[in-house]
Design an enzyme around this catalytic site. Structure first.
Site, PDB file in Angstrom:
ATOM      1  N   MET A   1       0.710  -1.071   0.042  1.00  0.00           N
ATOM      2  CA  MET A   1       0.095   0.001   0.055  1.00  0.00           C
ATOM      3  C   MET A   1       0.809   1.236  -0.206  1.00  0.00           C
ATOM      4  O   MET A   1       0.509   2.535   0.462  1.00  0.00           O
ATOM      5  CB  MET A   1      -0.976  -0.113   1.246  1.00  0.00           C
TER       6      MET A   1
ATOM      7  N   HIS B   1       9.266  -3.718   3.230  1.00  0.00           N
ATOM      8  CA  HIS B   1       9.010  -3.925   1.423  1.00  0.00           C
ATOM      9  C   HIS B   1      10.008  -4.066   0.834  1.00  0.00           C
ATOM     10  O   HIS B   1      10.022  -5.040  -0.076  1.00  0.00           O
ATOM     11  CB  HIS B   1       8.322  -2.749   1.189  1.00  0.00           C
TER      12      HIS B   1
ATOM     13  N   GLY C   1       5.083 -10.281   3.994  1.00  0.00           N
ATOM     14  CA  GLY C   1       6.302 -10.060   5.182  1.00  0.00           C
ATOM     15  C   GLY C   1       5.334 -10.837   6.310  1.00  0.00           C
ATOM     16  O   GLY C   1       4.344 -10.733   6.544  1.00  0.00           O
TER      17      GLY C   1
ATOM     18  N   GLN D   1      -2.450 -11.833   8.469  1.00  0.00           N
ATOM     19  CA  GLN D   1      -2.829 -11.901   7.175  1.00  0.00           C
ATOM     20  C   GLN D   1      -1.906 -12.760   6.072  1.00  0.00           C
ATOM     21  O   GLN D   1      -2.891 -13.324   5.144  1.00  0.00           O
ATOM     22  CB  GLN D   1      -2.089 -10.461   6.729  1.00  0.00           C
TER      23      GLN D   1
ATOM     24  N   SER E   1       7.504  -0.626   9.975  1.00  0.00           N
ATOM     25  CA  SER E   1       6.103  -0.539   9.643  1.00  0.00           C
ATOM     26  C   SER E   1       6.160   0.738   9.392  1.00  0.00           C
ATOM     27  O   SER E   1       6.506   1.876   9.664  1.00  0.00           O
ATOM     28  CB  SER E   1       5.098  -0.510  11.006  1.00  0.00           C
TER      29      SER E   1
HETATM   30  O1  PAF Z   1       0.038  -5.802   3.795  1.00  0.00           O
HETATM   31  C1  PAF Z   1      -0.390  -4.671   3.093  1.00  0.00           C
HETATM   32  O2  PAF Z   1       0.163  -3.908   2.854  1.00  0.00           O
HETATM   33  C2  PAF Z   1      -1.735  -5.058   2.387  1.00  0.00           C
HETATM   34  O3  PAF Z   1      -2.859  -5.636   3.357  1.00  0.00           O
HETATM   35  C3  PAF Z   1      -1.841  -5.741   1.142  1.00  0.00           C
HETATM   36  C4  PAF Z   1      -1.385  -7.142   1.179  1.00  0.00           C
HETATM   37  C5  PAF Z   1      -1.035  -4.981   0.193  1.00  0.00           C
HETATM   38  C6  PAF Z   1      -3.075  -5.737   0.615  1.00  0.00           C
HETATM   39  O4  PAF Z   1      -3.688  -4.406   0.475  1.00  0.00           O
END
Ligand code: PAF
Length: 285
Positions: free
Chosen positions: A29, A36, A147, A153, A187
């Site tokens: 995002m 990332h 991650g 998630q 984060s």
């Molecule tokens: O972890 C994130 O940044 C979001 O939840 C993702 C996996 C890109 C989905 O929008």
């Protein structure tokens, strides 16, 4: 780096590539940080072509205000991705991901949807599954990089790919949490903390590690409810304003209350708020 806003242009580019090329995909995002970039770098190492996406997915935000406040740093993100050699960036808008008349899917995720993060962020995981499914359909990668900081998630997305049989064509690569020199999990939300807040926030990983050590050292049953209460108290004493949970799950993401065999793999997860910023972290045993 190629940058695409439109789905058909991205698809045309990907089709043009040699069909034998392996494609790695990192959905994000934006507001990119070293965590990332580590995912993108891993994908670059393991694939012929790496696609990163930046899309702030409105439907995964339980509270409108959080969506509005989410940091948007596209120019910086592009520079960072270019500096590490990412091949392709996909930056769609809301209308192309969810065009008028688009029907959202409902996934039967089971209990994992409603516990821990699911309890505090109703609807969140359905939103995550919808967007990841949609992005996977568009990009059609061979490998998806996620991650482990967002452990729940990861488990949810794994389940969604299983429910939809997407797991037959995309392998998920779970990547270790990247931390700063004091152990704080990186984060995008850390950007909203003061220096003092950043220092205090390191208590989370320290207390998770202490709990892990207690379990590993135990010779008898460990009362995890008690350990959770003590750890929560400890987090509060270290300057956090509130703790949503400090919980223990097994490999199937079932909450557990006691542990008698400390060889059983489990993960400790916590979510706590400091300076109005909600942080999550976890540790594996
Ligand atoms: O972890 C994130 O940044 C979001 O939840 C993702 C996996 C890109 C989905 O929008």
């Amino acid at each position: 780096m190629k940058i695409f806003e439109q789905i058909d242009l991205l698809k045309a580019y990907l089709n043009e590539q040699n069909q034998n090329k392996s494609v790695g995909f990192v959905p994000t995002m934006g507001a990119l940080h070293e965590g990332h970039l580590a995912l993108v770098e891993k994908s670059i190492q393991e694939n012929d072509l790496t696609v990163c996406s930046i899309f702030v997915n409105k439907i995964q935000f339980t509270f409108e205000e959080d969506f509005a406040k989410y940091p948007r740093t596209l120019e910086e993100d592009i520079q960072l991705l270019e500096s590490i050699g990412c091949n392709c960036l996909f930056v769609p808008n809301q209308d192309s991901i969810y065009p008028e008349g688009y029907t959202l899917k409902a996934y039967n995720l089971g209990d994992i949807e409603y516990v821990l993060e699911g309890l505090y962020r109703p609807g969140h995981f359905q939103g995550v599954c919808n967007v990841v499914h949609r992005l996977l359909d568009i990009v059609q990668p061979h490998q998806l990089y996620l991650g482990l900081k967002d452990y729940q998630q990861c488990k949810v997305i794994e389940k969604m790919t299983h429910l939809t049989s997407l797991d037959k064509r995309v392998a998920i690569k779970f990547c270790e949490t990247i931390r700063n020199e004091d152990g704080l999990a990186l984060s995008s939300r850390n950007k909203r903390l003061s220096m003092n807040g950043l220092n205090k926030a390191t208590a989370l990983i320290k207390i998770l590690t202490k709990a892990k050590e207690r379990i590993l050292a135990a010779e008898n049953d460990v009362d995890l409810t008690l350990l959770s209460q003590e750890s929560t108290q400890n987090i509060l004493e270290n300057g956090f304003d509130s703790v949503d949970y400090f919980a223990f799950v097994n490999e199937n993401f079932e909450l557990i209350q006691t542990i008698s065999n400390n060889n059983q793999p489990l993960t400790i997860l916590t979510a706590a708020t400091i300076e109005g910023v909600r942080l999550i972290d976890n540790i594996k045993i």
